[in-house]
Scaffold this active site. Structure first.
Site, mmCIF file in Angstrom:
data_model
loop_
_atom_site.group_PDB
_atom_site.id
_atom_site.type_symbol
_atom_site.label_atom_id
_atom_site.label_comp_id
_atom_site.label_asym_id
_atom_site.label_seq_id
_atom_site.Cartn_x
_atom_site.Cartn_y
_atom_site.Cartn_z
ATOM 1 C CG ASP A 251 46.109 26.078 24.103
ATOM 2 O OD1 ASP A 251 46.562 25.422 23.155
ATOM 3 O OD2 ASP A 251 45.090 26.779 23.999
ATOM 4 C CG ASP B 259 56.551 37.410 21.808
ATOM 5 O OD1 ASP B 259 57.545 37.593 22.550
ATOM 6 O OD2 ASP B 259 56.006 36.303 21.666
HETATM 7 O O1 LIG Z 1 54.389 34.813 18.954
HETATM 8 C C1 LIG Z 1 53.417 34.979 19.668
HETATM 9 C C2 LIG Z 1 52.110 34.713 19.227
HETATM 10 C C3 LIG Z 1 51.046 34.930 20.088
HETATM 11 N N1 LIG Z 1 51.248 35.425 21.333
HETATM 12 C C4 LIG Z 1 50.091 35.670 22.229
HETATM 13 O O2 LIG Z 1 49.261 34.544 22.313
HETATM 14 C C5 LIG Z 1 47.950 34.931 22.661
HETATM 15 C C6 LIG Z 1 46.941 34.202 21.832
HETATM 16 O O3 LIG Z 1 47.012 34.599 20.498
HETATM 17 P P1 LIG Z 1 45.719 34.830 19.593
HETATM 18 O O4 LIG Z 1 46.170 35.367 18.303
HETATM 19 O O5 LIG Z 1 44.707 35.585 20.352
HETATM 20 O O6 LIG Z 1 45.241 33.366 19.339
HETATM 21 P P2 LIG Z 1 43.858 32.661 19.720
HETATM 22 O O7 LIG Z 1 43.629 31.643 18.663
HETATM 23 O O8 LIG Z 1 42.778 33.599 19.965
HETATM 24 O O9 LIG Z 1 44.278 31.927 21.049
HETATM 25 C C7 LIG Z 1 43.737 30.740 21.525
HETATM 26 O O10 LIG Z 1 44.486 29.639 21.066
HETATM 27 C C8 LIG Z 1 45.877 29.675 21.390
HETATM 28 C C9 LIG Z 1 46.576 28.482 20.792
HETATM 29 O O11 LIG Z 1 45.861 27.330 20.968
HETATM 30 C C10 LIG Z 1 46.064 29.778 22.894
HETATM 31 O O12 LIG Z 1 47.402 29.926 23.191
HETATM 32 C C11 LIG Z 1 45.307 30.979 23.388
HETATM 33 O O13 LIG Z 1 45.450 31.130 24.763
HETATM 34 C C12 LIG Z 1 43.848 30.835 23.026
HETATM 35 O O14 LIG Z 1 43.109 31.944 23.487
HETATM 36 C C13 LIG Z 1 47.894 36.446 22.477
HETATM 37 O O15 LIG Z 1 47.869 37.075 23.723
HETATM 38 C C14 LIG Z 1 49.173 36.749 21.731
HETATM 39 O O16 LIG Z 1 49.660 38.015 22.034
HETATM 40 C C15 LIG Z 1 52.526 35.686 21.771
HETATM 41 O O17 LIG Z 1 52.723 36.130 22.884
HETATM 42 N N2 LIG Z 1 53.583 35.455 20.933
#
Ligand SMILES: O=c1ccn([C@@H]2O[C@H](COP(=O)(O)OP(=O)(O)O[C@H]3O[C@H](CO)[C@@H](O)[C@H](O)[C@H]3O)[C@@H](O)[C@H]2O)c(=O)[nH]1
Ligand SMILES: [Mn+2]
Length: 732
Positions: A450, A136
């Site tokens: 999710d 992204d």
């Molecule tokens: O516009 C976006 C924003 C995020 N991501 C991806 O989403 C994932 C999760 O993002 P992160 O910043 O790591 O958020 P976390 O809070 O750590 O993620 C947890 O919480 C999210 C929302 O509940 C879930 O989607 C994730 O799988 C879960 O690991 C990463 O691989 C990002 O690259 C995208 O692809 N596009």
């Protein structure tokens, strides 16, 4: 012969965990809570405001406890037999693997590359796997890193398989895997070569990162010229194609950066997931899809086999909509451990774990909206209906129809063929008028996409399975401490409340859908995180309020009823401590997590609640702020401060309690007699201990010190509070 025999043996077995004494303790605590409520209610008229507020808060805590007991009541895990599956090797279905990344700075490409390498190297027939990376950030650096990684993978994957390497993410493998002197010369040589190659790869990526603004956008990279992060056409590139020959040792690897335009909503991660689903549907159309966040490398090379045991092992092969493996972290092994151990396993025993956004193997047909009761009549799907549902791509619809008819896509040796159509389905206008994000794919409408997606799947009556192999399936970077961690917690709290306030909420899903009642309670436990901040904050303020107003919210020490709250406190604390010890964790991590829970609930979750409320009334819009993924040193337990509002509640709490102590002391000197009891003081001291990092932060400088602006705001709030207490006491 062996084959027929092995095909009769089950691929997995359910393991019910007997937990009599956990249940006993759960019930004792519930009983004590009810006693306390009853006692409060029956003495309500003899007491003032504090007593009533305590009653309200404790009612909330009792409700939360009931939700927790429900979650933990029937723990279940699955024992899988991957070796039996391997004996039926011809039957193994293809699996598409998705990695999402969104920011080349917050998510350094070397982390994404390691995750991709670990996936390419899993123990599964390479020609049944395809790895799709969604970027992204539309970053040439990410693309370049993946191209370099694919070259390295052609050495790395065979190396891992030849020596049965356990950790297949090189950055975790090399530091402590040096073969002993007694190992064969060949291994030693290969290991050294691999290490050198990996160092070369990371150096290349590092150098490229340093000069990334000056990237030479020629050749393969021309597509990145004139692109901006939020304004660019679709880019789909097949980095490595497995044509099925013997020399093709790695799975397909595809890079996707979906189209972004300023005025088009892109729905963050959910949007990315849906593009991945469509592009993979055109190219490989595997019946199962694994998705991981860019930092979540595969730590167990058998993971795909493990998950397939569950998907393929049930009698009619229709038991699970998805298989979830819990989140664990390599830099903070204890984080989430307790959650996974007790609440996680408990929910597995109800309708199955929540979808956690990473580490999940979904069935493609379920993601396409299939309901449990539709399985029988999959045959007759009208094309018009499909067009309406899946959008205007004839080719994609063909593949979707195949999926829904249960015809597994065969192995595709020529995925480049679908490139043109892949570009089309990744355009930002493709989803208009279709059901993507609403009925199909990852669902829009909550930043916790999710949980929302999983909830809707469960609401259709599906179960989900839990994959808990040893070693852990996936490991990622733990949530950062300090402001970034707070932002993440706030996003979660908001995202979960968005679901609670939506028409997809679990209560409706139980009433009119097929969500089981106990699963509904389990969802309520998680969706109400943000709401908890209110009773928690009130309860934390209560002791200070009582000391300042010379009243009490607890029975006097000489009254026998004081035993109820005392027993509750002692039993609950010892119980949680025991859970930590049983899970192999230290007393220290118990205490740190206990304090962090208080701090996060009263700050990040509070702002999450405010945020969700503002969104409800249309004053703000949901955003998904990406969490930074970094290697952290081990002093992570320290709370780091900055001048964001997150640290105002904690600082205020400390100041209020200090003010209460001062008032109490002064009164003791002047009057001697006291309306507040030992209990109020004890609670106040306990609160200060929980918020101790803030007390220390008042006197420190740098990142461990609380900035002056925060102290000023908190002082003002604390003064207001004290003033209000004085007003209340003069009224009474
Ligand atoms: O516009 C976006 C924003 C995020 N991501 C991806 O989403 C994932 C999760 O993002 P992160 O910043 O790591 O958020 P976390 O809070 O750590 O993620 C947890 O919480 C999210 C929302 O509940 C879930 O989607 C994730 O799988 C879960 O690991 C990463 O691989 C990002 O690259 C995208 O692809 N596009
Ligand atoms: Mn993350």
């Amino acid at each position: 012969m062996a084959n027929t025999k092995s095909s009769c043996l089950p691929l997995y077995e359910k393991v019910f965990h007997k937990n009599t004494y956990h249940r006993a303790l759960d019930v004792i605590i519930l009983f004590l809570l009810l006693c306390l409520l009853f006692y409060r209610l029956s003495t309500l008229k003899n007491h003032g405001f504090a007593w009533f507020l305590a009653f309200l808060c404790e009612s909330c805590f009792t409700f939360i406890w009931i939700l927790i007991v429900n979650c933990k009541w029937t723990p279940l895990t699955y024992k899988t037999y991957p070796q039996r599956l391997q004996e039926r090797i011809q039957e193994l279905p293809p699996v598409d693997m998705f990695v999402t990344t969104a920011d080349a700075e917050l998510e350094p490409p070397i982390i994404t590359v390691n995750t991709v390498l670990s996936l390419l190297a899993v123990d599964y027939p390479v020609h049944k796997l395809a790895c799709y990376v969604s970027d992204d950030a539309c970053s040439p650096l990410n693309f370049y890193s993946l191209v370099e990684a694919s070259k390295f993978a052609k050495l790395w994957v065979p190396f891992c398989k030849k020596y049965n390497v356990q950790i297949r993410a090189p950055f975790r493998y090399f530091p402590d895997s040096e073969p002993s002197d007694s190992s064969s010369g060949e291994l030693l040589q290969d290991w050294k070569n691999m290490k050198k190659e990996y160092e070369k790869l990371s150096q290349n990526i590092e150098h490229a990162a340093k000069r990334s603004s000056l990237f030479d956008l020629t050749g393969e990279m021309t597509v990145f010229s004139n692109t901006e992060r939020m304004n660019h056409p679709t880019i789909v590139k097949v980095i490595s194609e497995n044509r099925g020959g013997l020399s093709d040792e790695i799975p397909h690897l595809v890079y996707i950066s979906r189209e972004k335009r300023p005025k088009h909503p892109h729905h963050y991660k959910a949007g990315a997931m849906n593009v991945l689903t469509r592009v993979s549907g055109l190219m490989t159309n595997a019946p199962f899809m694994l998705n991981v966040d860019c930092d979540m490398y595969a730590n167990n090379p058998e993971i795909v086999l493990q998950a397939m045991c569950l998907h393929l092992g049930s009698k009619n092969e229709n038991e699970f909509a998805f298989i979830q493996s819990p989140q664990y972290f390599y830099d903070r092994p204890e984080n989430l451990c307790i959650l996974n151990e007790y609440i996680g396993k408990g929910i597995v025993g109800i309708q199955g774990p929540f979808y956690q956004g990473t580490g999940a193997f979904h069935r493609r047909d379920v993601v396409y909206g299939l309901c449990l009761d539709q399985i029988e009549h999959q045959g007759n799907i009208v094309e018009d209906e499909l067009l309406k549902k899946f959008g205007n791509s004839k080719e994609f619809i063909k593949s979707a129809a195949q999926t829904l008819e249960g015809k597994t896509g065969g192995y595709s040796s020529n995925i480049s063929r679908s490139l043109d159509e892949a570009h089309r389905v990744a355009d930002c206008g493709y989803e208009y008028g279709s059901s993507w994000g609403d009925e199909v794919g990852c669902l829009y409408g909550a930043t916790a996409e999710d949980n929302l997606t999983g909830l809707v799947i469960h609401s259709k009556g599906w179960r989900s399975g839990y994959c808990l192999p040893i070693p852990h399936a996936f490991l990622g970077c733990a949530s950062p401490s300090g402001p970034a961690g707070m932002r993440q917690q706030k996003r979660w709290a908001t995202g979960l409340l968005e679901i609670l306030f939506s028409k997809r909420n679990p209560i409706l899903a139980t009433l009119i859908g097929k969500l089981q009642f106990r699963q509904c309670l389990a969802y309520l436990w998680i969706l109400t995180w943000g709401l908890r901040s209110i009773p928690e904050l009130c309860y934390i303020a209560l002791p200070a309020y009582c000391i300042i107003t010379n009243s009490t919210f607890l029975p006097k020490v000489q009254e026998p009823t004081v035993l109820i709250p005392l027993a509750l406190f002692v039993i609950y604390k010892l119980y949680t401590l025991l859970e930590y010890i049983q899970a192999g964790l230290s007393i220290r991590s118990w205490w740190v997590n206990n304090c962090m829970a208080r701090i996060v609930t009263t700050s990040a979750w509070l702002f999450g609640l405010v945020n969700a409320a503002l969104e409800q009334f249309g004053f703000s819009e949901a955003v998904f702020e990406i969490t930074q993924k970094i290697h952290r040193p081990s002093d992570v337990d320290e709370v780091m401060f900055d001048d964001s509002p997150f640290f105002v509640p904690g600082t205020t709490i400390i100041l209020v309690h200090l003010a209460a102590w001062a008032t109490g002391l002064l009164r003791l000197q002047s009057q001697g007699a006291h309306g507040s009891g030992l209990g109020d003081y004890f609670c106040s001291v306990y609160v200060v201990l929980c918020f101790f990092p803030f007390l220390r932060g008042l006197f420190m400088t740098g990142k461990k010190g609380i900035p002056w602006s925060t102290i000023c705001k908190s002082t003002a709030l604390a003064l207001l509070f004290v003033q209000w207490c004085k007003m209340m006491s003069s009224v009474n």
